[in-house]
Design a protein around this motif. Structure first.
Motif, short mmCIF file in Angstrom:
data_model
loop_
_atom_site.label_atom_id
_atom_site.label_comp_id
_atom_site.label_asym_id
_atom_site.label_seq_id
_atom_site.Cartn_x
_atom_site.Cartn_y
_atom_site.Cartn_z
N GLU A 1 11.17 0.94 50.99
CA GLU A 1 10.74 -0.14 50.41
C GLU A 1 10.24 -1.00 51.18
O GLU A 1 11.09 -1.30 51.76
CB GLU A 1 11.63 -0.62 49.03
N GLY B 1 5.38 -2.32 48.71
CA GLY B 1 5.35 -0.73 47.77
C GLY B 1 6.91 -0.37 47.60
O GLY B 1 7.76 -1.11 48.66
N THR C 1 8.38 3.84 48.43
CA THR C 1 7.54 5.43 48.57
C THR C 1 9.23 6.20 47.90
O THR C 1 9.76 5.96 48.69
CB THR C 1 7.10 5.39 49.62
N LYS D 1 3.74 6.96 45.89
CA LYS D 1 3.91 5.04 46.51
C LYS D 1 3.68 4.59 45.29
O LYS D 1 2.01 4.40 44.21
CB LYS D 1 3.07 4.96 48.39
N CYS E 1 -0.46 4.59 41.36
CA CYS E 1 0.55 5.67 42.34
C CYS E 1 -0.30 6.72 43.37
O CYS E 1 -1.44 6.75 42.55
CB CYS E 1 0.95 6.07 41.86
#
Length: 106
Positions: free
Chosen positions: A22, A26, A28, A42, A90
């Motif tokens: 993180e 964002g 992931t 993501k 996403c």
């Protein structure tokens, strides 16, 4: 709204394995698709989702995802698709096994 291991997205098309990392904006995840292939998903993190200007961040993220999805280059990760999970956009990307590396440009 961080996803946990076992959470399913896109009506079961993707299953979250674990959080990979993180950053400031964002988060992931490593996930598996229906074909048991590892992918990376993501999206924007919880902090950004709570901001009053979240809609602008969401639009910027979507615009970036669409631009990246059009890129084909051996040094740019492949974007398989851009999805919307509930109200959250996403990027589904190829998974490249290995350690993350930071390149010092100084």
């Amino acid at each position: 709204m961080a996803w946990k291991s076992g959470n399913q997205l896109q009506s079961g098309k993707y299953t979250i394995d674990k959080e990979l990392g993180e950053g400031g904006f964002g988060i992931t995840y490593r996930a598996r698709d229906n074909n048991k292939r590892n992918v990376v998903i993501k999206t924007l993190n919880d902090t950004v989702q709570r901001r009053p200007d979240f809609a602008k961040f969401q639009q910027d993220f979507l615009n970036e995802a669409i631009k990246l999805a059009k890129c084909t280059h051996p040094h740019i990760v492949r974007i398989d698709e851009v999805i919307q999970e509930e109200a959250l956009w996403c990027m589904v990307m190829e998974y490249i096994d290995g350690d993350s590396q930071t390149i010092d440009t100084h």
